[in-house]
Scaffold this motif. Sequence first.
Motif, PDB file in Angstrom:
ATOM      1  N   LEU A 141       0.817  -1.211   0.000  1.00 26.34           N
ATOM      2  CA  LEU A 141       0.000   0.000   0.000  1.00 26.34           C
ATOM      3  C   LEU A 141       0.850   1.261   0.000  1.00 26.34           C
ATOM      4  O   LEU A 141       0.550   2.228  -0.693  1.00 26.34           O
ATOM      5  N   ARG A 142       1.935   1.214   0.775  1.00 26.36           N
ATOM      6  CA  ARG A 142       2.784   2.412   0.875  1.00 26.36           C
ATOM      7  C   ARG A 142       3.661   2.619  -0.360  1.00 26.36           C
ATOM      8  O   ARG A 142       3.781   3.726  -0.864  1.00 26.36           O
ATOM      9  N   ASP A 143       4.255   1.520  -0.837  1.00 31.07           N
ATOM     10  CA  ASP A 143       5.206   1.666  -1.939  1.00 31.07           C
ATOM     11  C   ASP A 143       4.574   1.677  -3.316  1.00 31.07           C
ATOM     12  O   ASP A 143       5.061   2.332  -4.233  1.00 31.07           O
ATOM     13  N   VAL A 144       3.514   0.894  -3.442  1.00 30.58           N
ATOM     14  CA  VAL A 144       2.878   0.802  -4.759  1.00 30.58           C
ATOM     15  C   VAL A 144       1.596   1.632  -4.806  1.00 30.58           C
ATOM     16  O   VAL A 144       1.436   2.509  -5.651  1.00 30.58           O
ATOM     17  N   ALA A 186       7.306  -2.797 -13.061  1.00 33.95           N
ATOM     18  CA  ALA A 186       8.347  -2.094 -12.312  1.00 33.95           C
ATOM     19  C   ALA A 186       9.398  -3.077 -11.791  1.00 33.95           C
ATOM     20  O   ALA A 186      10.600  -2.813 -11.819  1.00 33.95           O
ATOM     21  N   GLU A 187       8.914  -4.214 -11.340  1.00 34.60           N
ATOM     22  CA  GLU A 187       9.810  -5.222 -10.792  1.00 34.60           C
ATOM     23  C   GLU A 187      10.712  -5.810 -11.880  1.00 34.60           C
ATOM     24  O   GLU A 187      11.914  -6.014 -11.669  1.00 34.60           O
ATOM     25  N   LEU A 188      10.122  -6.089 -13.044  1.00 35.94           N
ATOM     26  CA  LEU A 188      10.909  -6.639 -14.143  1.00 35.94           C
ATOM     27  C   LEU A 188      11.912  -5.613 -14.658  1.00 35.94           C
ATOM     28  O   LEU A 188      12.996  -5.956 -15.128  1.00 35.94           O
ATOM     29  N   TYR A 189      11.531  -4.377 -14.545  1.00 37.96           N
ATOM     30  CA  TYR A 189      12.461  -3.309 -14.932  1.00 37.96           C
ATOM     31  C   TYR A 189      13.685  -3.369 -14.026  1.00 37.96           C
ATOM     32  O   TYR A 189      14.829  -3.296 -14.474  1.00 37.96           O
ATOM     33  N   LYS A 190      13.397  -3.508 -12.752  1.00 40.28           N
ATOM     34  CA  LYS A 190      14.473  -3.544 -11.758  1.00 40.28           C
ATOM     35  C   LYS A 190      15.342  -4.797 -11.937  1.00 40.28           C
ATOM     36  O   LYS A 190      16.558  -4.730 -11.940  1.00 40.28           O
ATOM     37  N   ARG A 191      14.693  -5.924 -12.114  1.00 39.62           N
ATOM     38  CA  ARG A 191      15.418  -7.195 -12.168  1.00 39.62           C
ATOM     39  C   ARG A 191      16.103  -7.466 -13.496  1.00 39.62           C
ATOM     40  O   ARG A 191      17.183  -8.041 -13.538  1.00 39.62           O
ATOM     41  N   ASP A 212       3.885   4.012 -16.045  1.00 38.98           N
ATOM     42  CA  ASP A 212       3.920   5.126 -15.093  1.00 38.98           C
ATOM     43  C   ASP A 212       4.590   4.731 -13.781  1.00 38.98           C
ATOM     44  O   ASP A 212       5.411   5.465 -13.232  1.00 38.98           O
ATOM     45  N   LEU A 213       4.221   3.556 -13.300  1.00 41.04           N
ATOM     46  CA  LEU A 213       4.760   3.132 -12.015  1.00 41.04           C
ATOM     47  C   LEU A 213       6.276   2.923 -12.093  1.00 41.04           C
ATOM     48  O   LEU A 213       7.010   3.265 -11.167  1.00 41.04           O
TER      49      LEU A 213
END
Length: 436
Positions: A141-144, A186-191, A212-213
């Motif tokens: 909730l806070r991060d996403v 976003a996660e795949l971008y990071k990984r 966007d995220l």
Amino acid sequence: MPSIDVNLLADLQARGLVAQMTGDDQLNTYLGEGSRTLYCGFDPTADSLHIGSLVPLLTLKRFQDAGHKPIALVGGATGLIGDPSFKAQERKLNTADVVESWVGKIKTQVSAFIEFDGCDNSAEVVNNLDWTVGMDVLTFLRDVGKHFSINNMINKESVKQRIDREGAGISFTEFTYMLLQSFDFAELYKRYDCSLQIGGSDQWGNIVGGVDLTKKMHGGKAFGLTLPLVTKSDGTKFGKTESGTIWLDAAKTSPYAFYQFWLNSADADTYKFLKYFTFLSVAEIDGIEEADRIAEGRPQGQRILAEAVTRLVHGDSGLEAAERITAALFSGALESLSESDLDQLKLDGLPATTLSRKELQGLSLTQVLVDAGMVSSGKQVKDALGRNAVLINSHPKGAEQNMDIDKCFPVSDAFYGRFYIVKLGKKKYHLFELGD
RNA sequence: GCAGGGGUUCCCGAGUGGCCAAAGGGAUCAGACUGUAAAUCUGACGCGCAAGCUUCGGUGGUUCGAAUCCACCCCCCUGCACCA
């Protein structure tokens, strides 16, 4: 370093495969400048993918062939939630172990279409459950969640009918789906430094959310591209026949049925489908279309389409089986089939039923054909009987023989003493093997 | 919880006491025409070869007779209230 095909996007556009994209020509430039990583998600909503998923799947391959790295994401997490996009109603949740078993099957299917040979742009298959299962709600909730505006979300076209329409409605669970999918990107971008997501045009809202995220969470530059929803010229739903969905799993849709599906494409759809579902070049396809237009009689497009897609999905052996059955049945020369041919048809996936004469006693032909799954009700058989549309080993049967099963399956007509091929209507065939 | 709206045969959607197995459209199946295409036309389309049997969210009831009326229950939607 794989060599990059700078014409990829132009080819996709020529094939009619681009519905929408973010960033216009920026994406083209971006793809031309180097090998990029892209992904497409497949949610496990059944134990197999169907031909609708073929478009994004093959598009991943097209990107790989052009030098980019494809990631197929199987939605072990998102499949637990359910995508509300353009769905008229809230869906029933599947249990975690059911979804898990589907994830396994779909991973295998998806893997067949992209290369994993260890080259620079070899493919990956990932499961979004891996990075969501351990995440706690507050973090999420806070991060996403903080990056999403409800005002924005309720204005999405994809959930509009659920928000506006009387009799529908949407749960918080499904409403949150978009956040999960966005987080995947976003996660795949990071990984993996994954910077492009593709998907069906119904995924536009979710994809833009992810773009966007990714920017907001990682300051990353990301793109989205959607593929058209496959439609048919007559307006009916693509990928369905009277007997249901056309699946990629050979156990659910036989290679023969699969081949027949494509062979039966309407002229008005065939060349479009060739562009969507095959790797033939646009020029070749245009050539086929032109040749068919000039030629009298039966066009070649459907056959080429059926061959190409069947080979792609079921391999050479699957295609051979499909063609073997097709040739045997539609040549009109059933008598010329050898005993081993008939045994082979069974193995090749021609619908078949084994029965003893004893079991048949007292049954009506309508009952037998319904039990065999040829039709859903005896009424249809009766209708066909009345029109001489039921042939057993090429002998037409009439309504008056419906109750006389011995006249329907006379011993003297059996091929090799045990086989009967029942033809109902113009293209429905079923093999019966009768014992004593 | 309160108020209002709604649940009809695969889908949409008529029907508000008998003429209803239930209009119409879509989908689907079969026939003709073709090219295992489209369009068009024809027929079928709850189940049953038939006699007949079973349906209109569920259960009971009223009635000679109900999808239609009554009671209760279940589910969905909208608004309000509760949560504060």
